[in-house]
Design an enzyme around this catalytic site. Structure first.
Site, PDB file in Angstrom:
ATOM      1  N   HIS A  26       0.846  -1.189   0.000  1.00  0.00           N
ATOM      2  CA  HIS A  26       0.000   0.000   0.000  1.00  0.00           C
ATOM      3  C   HIS A  26       0.884   1.242   0.000  1.00  0.00           C
ATOM      4  CE1 HIS A  26      -3.811  -2.139   1.799  1.00  0.00           C
ATOM      5  NE2 HIS A  26      -3.289  -2.785   0.766  1.00  0.00           N
ATOM      6  N   GLU A  46       0.888   3.893   1.868  1.00  0.00           N
ATOM      7  CA  GLU A  46       1.368   4.301   3.189  1.00  0.00           C
ATOM      8  C   GLU A  46       2.486   3.385   3.678  1.00  0.00           C
ATOM      9  OE1 GLU A  46      -1.739   3.560   2.266  1.00  0.00           O
ATOM     10  OE2 GLU A  46      -3.234   4.793   3.288  1.00  0.00           O
ATOM     11  N   CYS A  73      -6.175   2.169   5.382  1.00  0.00           N
ATOM     12  CA  CYS A  73      -6.822   0.899   5.737  1.00  0.00           C
ATOM     13  C   CYS A  73      -6.316   0.496   7.130  1.00  0.00           C
ATOM     14  CB  CYS A  73      -6.469  -0.166   4.696  1.00  0.00           C
ATOM     15  SG  CYS A  73      -4.802  -0.831   4.869  1.00  0.00           S
ATOM     16  N   CYS A  77      -2.443  -0.109   7.294  1.00  0.00           N
ATOM     17  CA  CYS A  77      -1.610   1.097   7.213  1.00  0.00           C
ATOM     18  C   CYS A  77      -1.770   1.974   8.451  1.00  0.00           C
ATOM     19  CB  CYS A  77      -1.938   1.869   5.944  1.00  0.00           C
ATOM     20  SG  CYS A  77      -1.474   0.962   4.451  1.00  0.00           S
TER      21      CYS A  77
HETATM   22 ZN    ZN Z   1      -3.362   0.276   3.487  1.00  0.00          ZN
END
Ligand code: ZN
Length: 152
Positions: A48, A50, A78, A81
Protein backbone atom coordinates in the site's frame (compact mmCIF):
# COMPACT_ATOMS: atom_id res chain seq x y z
CA UNK A 1 -1.05 16.15 0.03
CA UNK A 2 -0.78 17.36 -3.56
CA UNK A 3 2.28 15.10 -3.99
CA UNK A 4 0.41 12.13 -2.47
CA UNK A 5 -2.45 12.65 -4.93
CA UNK A 6 0.06 12.97 -7.79
CA UNK A 7 1.59 9.62 -6.77
CA UNK A 8 -1.89 8.06 -6.63
CA UNK A 9 -2.62 9.26 -10.15
CA UNK A 10 0.66 7.97 -11.57
CA UNK A 11 0.46 4.49 -10.03
CA UNK A 12 -3.19 3.92 -10.95
CA UNK A 13 -3.70 5.74 -14.25
CA UNK A 14 -0.23 5.86 -15.85
CA UNK A 15 1.56 2.75 -14.55
CA UNK A 16 -1.53 0.58 -13.82
CA UNK A 17 0.52 -0.71 -10.87
CA UNK A 18 -2.28 -0.63 -8.31
CA UNK A 19 -5.17 1.35 -6.87
CA UNK A 20 -5.25 5.15 -6.67
CA UNK A 21 -3.33 5.42 -3.43
CA UNK A 22 -0.25 7.60 -2.84
CA UNK A 23 1.39 8.74 0.37
CA UNK A 24 4.21 10.91 1.67
CA UNK A 25 5.86 11.25 5.06
CA UNK A 26 6.82 14.76 6.11
CA UNK A 27 8.98 16.04 8.93
CA UNK A 28 9.86 19.69 9.49
CA UNK A 29 8.24 20.63 6.19
CA UNK A 30 10.37 18.19 4.18
CA UNK A 31 9.32 14.94 2.48
CA UNK A 32 11.40 12.13 3.99
CA UNK A 33 9.65 9.26 2.23
CA UNK A 34 6.97 8.60 -0.33
CA UNK A 35 5.17 5.62 -1.79
CA UNK A 36 2.32 4.46 -3.93
CA UNK A 37 0.13 1.40 -4.13
CA UNK A 38 1.85 -1.30 -6.23
CA UNK A 39 -0.20 -4.33 -5.17
CA UNK A 40 -0.80 -5.41 -8.77
CA UNK A 41 2.68 -4.70 -10.16
CA UNK A 42 4.47 -6.42 -7.28
CA UNK A 43 1.88 -9.15 -6.57
CA UNK A 44 2.10 -7.98 -2.97
CA UNK A 45 -1.15 -7.42 -1.04
CA UNK A 46 0.74 -5.35 1.55
CA UNK A 47 2.27 -2.89 -0.95
CA UNK A 48 0.00 0.00 0.00
CA UNK A 49 1.09 3.61 -0.52
CA UNK A 50 1.37 4.30 3.19
CA UNK A 51 3.36 1.11 3.86
CA UNK A 52 5.79 2.00 1.06
CA UNK A 53 6.11 5.59 2.29
CA UNK A 54 6.78 4.44 5.87
CA UNK A 55 9.30 1.85 4.66
CA UNK A 56 11.11 4.39 2.47
CA UNK A 57 11.15 7.06 5.18
CA UNK A 58 12.48 4.60 7.77
CA UNK A 59 15.21 3.47 5.39
CA UNK A 60 16.16 7.08 4.60
CA UNK A 61 16.18 8.01 8.30
CA UNK A 62 17.99 4.83 9.39
CA UNK A 63 15.35 4.26 12.07
CA UNK A 64 12.28 2.11 12.65
CA UNK A 65 10.56 5.06 14.31
CA UNK A 66 9.38 8.20 12.52
CA UNK A 67 8.90 10.45 15.53
CA UNK A 68 7.41 13.88 14.82
CA UNK A 69 6.60 12.82 11.28
CA UNK A 70 3.27 13.33 9.56
CA UNK A 71 1.65 11.01 7.02
CA UNK A 72 -0.23 12.50 4.10
CA UNK A 73 -2.20 9.90 2.17
CA UNK A 74 -4.46 10.36 -0.84
CA UNK A 75 -7.09 8.12 0.75
CA UNK A 76 -8.12 7.23 4.29
CA UNK A 77 -5.72 4.53 5.57
CA UNK A 78 -6.82 0.90 5.74
CA UNK A 79 -6.45 -0.96 9.07
CA UNK A 80 -3.00 -2.33 8.12
CA UNK A 81 -1.61 1.10 7.21
CA UNK A 82 -3.15 2.74 10.26
CA UNK A 83 -1.54 0.04 12.42
CA UNK A 84 1.79 0.62 10.67
CA UNK A 85 1.45 4.33 11.43
CA UNK A 86 1.12 3.53 15.13
CA UNK A 87 4.12 1.16 14.98
CA UNK A 88 6.16 3.85 13.21
CA UNK A 89 5.26 6.51 15.77
CA UNK A 90 3.64 8.83 13.24
CA UNK A 91 2.31 11.92 15.05
CA UNK A 92 -0.54 12.85 12.70
CA UNK A 93 -2.31 11.56 9.60
CA UNK A 94 -3.99 13.64 6.92
CA UNK A 95 -6.10 11.97 4.24
CA UNK A 96 -7.93 13.19 1.13
CA UNK A 97 -10.46 10.68 -0.27
CA UNK A 98 -12.58 8.70 2.18
CA UNK A 99 -13.03 4.95 2.62
CA UNK A 100 -16.44 5.56 1.00
CA UNK A 101 -14.80 7.14 -2.06
CA UNK A 102 -12.43 4.16 -2.43
CA UNK A 103 -15.43 1.83 -2.28
CA UNK A 104 -17.56 3.85 -4.70
CA UNK A 105 -14.89 4.49 -7.34
CA UNK A 106 -12.52 1.56 -6.88
CA UNK A 107 -14.53 -1.17 -5.18
CA UNK A 108 -12.00 -1.22 -2.30
CA UNK A 109 -13.87 -2.47 0.76
CA UNK A 110 -12.22 -2.52 4.20
CA UNK A 111 -15.48 -2.94 6.12
CA UNK A 112 -15.04 -6.72 6.37
CA UNK A 113 -11.66 -6.25 8.11
CA UNK A 114 -13.02 -3.72 10.59
CA UNK A 115 -15.81 -6.19 11.37
CA UNK A 116 -13.40 -9.11 11.75
CA UNK A 117 -11.11 -7.25 14.18
CA UNK A 118 -14.03 -6.65 16.53
CA UNK A 119 -15.00 -10.35 16.62
CA UNK A 120 -13.65 -12.87 19.15
CA UNK A 121 -10.91 -15.09 17.63
CA UNK A 122 -13.28 -18.06 17.44
CA UNK A 123 -15.78 -16.17 15.26
CA UNK A 124 -13.39 -14.81 12.61
CA UNK A 125 -13.58 -16.00 9.00
CA UNK A 126 -9.89 -17.01 9.03
CA UNK A 127 -9.54 -19.74 11.69
CA UNK A 128 -6.92 -18.78 14.28
CA UNK A 129 -5.79 -21.32 16.88
CA UNK A 130 -3.02 -21.32 19.47
CA UNK A 131 -0.39 -24.09 19.35
CA UNK A 132 3.13 -24.62 20.85
CA UNK A 133 2.84 -21.73 23.31
CA UNK A 134 5.37 -23.18 25.76
CA UNK A 135 8.02 -23.50 23.05
CA UNK A 136 7.41 -19.94 21.84
CA UNK A 137 7.48 -18.53 25.38
CA UNK A 138 10.91 -20.13 25.95
CA UNK A 139 12.24 -17.78 23.26
CA UNK A 140 10.42 -14.84 24.84
CA UNK A 141 12.02 -15.58 28.21
CA UNK A 142 15.47 -15.52 26.65
CA UNK A 143 14.58 -12.36 24.75
CA UNK A 144 13.58 -10.67 28.02
CA UNK A 145 16.97 -11.52 29.50
CA UNK A 146 18.96 -10.50 26.39
CA UNK A 147 21.05 -7.56 27.56
CA UNK A 148 21.68 -6.02 24.15
CA UNK A 149 18.15 -6.15 22.77
CA UNK A 150 16.90 -3.07 20.98
CA UNK A 151 14.18 -1.20 22.92
CA UNK A 152 11.07 -0.34 20.94
ZN1 ZN B 1 -3.36 0.28 3.49
Amino acid sequence: MARAIELSERTSLVESAGGAFGAVIVRDGKIIGEGANRVVAENDPTWHGEMAAIRNACKAEGSFKLRDATLYTSAEPCPMCMAASYWAGIKAVFYAATIGDALEYGNFDDSMIYGEIKKPLTERSIPIKQILRAEAVEVWKKYKEKTDRVQY
